[in-house]
Design a protein around this motif. Structure first.
Motif, PDB file in Angstrom:
ATOM      1  N   GLY A 188      48.459  68.510  54.080  1.00 21.91           N
ATOM      2  CA  GLY A 188      49.176  69.674  53.570  1.00 21.91           C
ATOM      3  C   GLY A 188      49.881  69.317  52.282  1.00 21.91           C
ATOM      4  O   GLY A 188      51.075  69.077  52.266  1.00 21.91           O
ATOM      5  N   ALA A 189      49.130  69.208  51.193  1.00 18.71           N
ATOM      6  CA  ALA A 189      49.688  68.744  49.925  1.00 18.71           C
ATOM      7  C   ALA A 189      50.760  69.680  49.381  1.00 18.71           C
ATOM      8  O   ALA A 189      51.602  69.274  48.606  1.00 18.71           O
ATOM      9  CB  ALA A 189      48.585  68.567  48.883  1.00 18.71           C
ATOM     10  N   PRO A 195      53.416  65.667  53.108  1.00 18.11           N
ATOM     11  CA  PRO A 195      52.906  66.537  52.041  1.00 18.11           C
ATOM     12  C   PRO A 195      53.421  66.045  50.688  1.00 18.11           C
ATOM     13  O   PRO A 195      54.615  65.817  50.514  1.00 18.11           O
ATOM     14  CB  PRO A 195      53.462  67.911  52.387  1.00 18.11           C
ATOM     15  N   PHE A 196      52.515  65.858  49.737  1.00 22.12           N
ATOM     16  CA  PHE A 196      52.881  65.209  48.472  1.00 22.12           C
ATOM     17  C   PHE A 196      53.788  66.061  47.590  1.00 22.12           C
ATOM     18  O   PHE A 196      54.865  65.627  47.194  1.00 22.12           O
ATOM     19  CB  PHE A 196      51.621  64.799  47.688  1.00 22.12           C
ATOM     20  N   TRP A 197      53.351  67.255  47.219  1.00 23.96           N
ATOM     21  CA  TRP A 197      54.090  68.031  46.210  1.00 23.96           C
ATOM     22  C   TRP A 197      55.482  68.468  46.659  1.00 23.96           C
ATOM     23  O   TRP A 197      56.440  68.329  45.877  1.00 23.96           O
ATOM     24  CB  TRP A 197      53.263  69.214  45.719  1.00 23.96           C
ATOM     25  N   PRO A 198      55.676  68.965  47.868  1.00 23.41           N
ATOM     26  CA  PRO A 198      57.050  69.298  48.278  1.00 23.41           C
ATOM     27  C   PRO A 198      57.970  68.068  48.254  1.00 23.41           C
ATOM     28  O   PRO A 198      59.123  68.156  47.851  1.00 23.41           O
ATOM     29  CB  PRO A 198      56.891  69.844  49.699  1.00 23.41           C
ATOM     30  N   GLY A 199      57.434  66.925  48.677  1.00 22.38           N
ATOM     31  CA  GLY A 199      58.227  65.697  48.637  1.00 22.38           C
ATOM     32  C   GLY A 199      58.559  65.288  47.221  1.00 22.38           C
ATOM     33  O   GLY A 199      59.689  64.894  46.917  1.00 22.38           O
ATOM     34  N   TRP A 200      57.574  65.391  46.327  1.00 28.52           N
ATOM     35  CA  TRP A 200      57.802  65.029  44.926  1.00 28.52           C
ATOM     36  C   TRP A 200      58.878  65.927  44.309  1.00 28.52           C
ATOM     37  O   TRP A 200      59.774  65.431  43.615  1.00 28.52           O
ATOM     38  CB  TRP A 200      56.492  65.137  44.135  1.00 28.52           C
ATOM     39  N   LEU A 201      58.814  67.230  44.559  1.00 29.30           N
ATOM     40  CA  LEU A 201      59.815  68.150  44.005  1.00 29.30           C
ATOM     41  C   LEU A 201      61.223  67.825  44.523  1.00 29.30           C
ATOM     42  O   LEU A 201      62.188  67.804  43.756  1.00 29.30           O
ATOM     43  CB  LEU A 201      59.450  69.603  44.336  1.00 29.30           C
TER      44      LEU A 201
END
Length: 175
Positions: free
Chosen positions: A69-70, A157-163
């Motif tokens: 779930g990216a 999940p990559f993008w929510p974590g990155w944000l």
């Protein structure tokens, strides 16, 4: 395992980011995740490397593919990103240093720690604040994925974590 370390990176006065992770060993296994394209693409970027100082290679990022779930990719980020690089130092299976865009480069240092391996990543001279925030959050998120993959867990999940991490580093690094 990785809870033993503060997972946030530290930025020094020279705008150098240092971040550490504790990974399941042995050291050769972690080295493979750094140097073999098929394993590295599971947590960072694809791209084959010839293992010699001076060898050029290309990283190919597809961050949407890093977890089940990216999440939604932030505006302005392409589905695929490519970057040419070159190996600047190599001492298998302990040290890998590479060029990184317009910054001073990235070094991966591996040290045995009992049955684990301590990975110390140093990204030198990231002077521009916007780039420093992206790089700090990016390395943090990618290393979180590496820990999950190495521990045979589903990556976050990559993008929510990155944000979330970008906001976190903005607060930690101040104005």
């Amino acid at each position: 395992m990785s809870d033993l370390l503060d997972t946030h990176g530290v930025v020094d006065a020279d705008s150098t980011l240092t971040i550490q992770r504790l990974l399941p060993g042995p050291i050769e296994r972690v080295w493979a995740y750094l140097t073999e394209g098929a394993l590295r693409r599971q947590w960072l970027a694809a791209g084959e490397m010839e293992m010699r100082v001076g060898a050029e290679f290309e990283f190919v990022w597809r961050n949407d593919d890093l977890s089940g779930g990216a999440g939604a990719r932030p505006e302005g980020f392409p589905a695929e990103h490519r970057m040419r690089s070159r190996i600047t130092a190599l001492e298998a299976p302990r040290l890998l240093a590479i060029e990184w865009g317009s910054t001073g480069g990235v070094t991966f240092l591996l040290e045995p720690a009992g049955g684990h391996v301590l990975l110390t990543l140093t990204h030198r001279r990231v002077a521009e604040r916007a780039t420093l925030l992206n790089v700090s959050a990016g390395w943090h998120a990618h290393l979180d994925v590496l820990v999950a993959v190495a521990e045979e867990r589903l990556p976050p999940p990559f993008w929510p974590g990155w944000l979330r991490l970008k906001q976190d580093y903005a607060a930690r690094l101040g104005g």
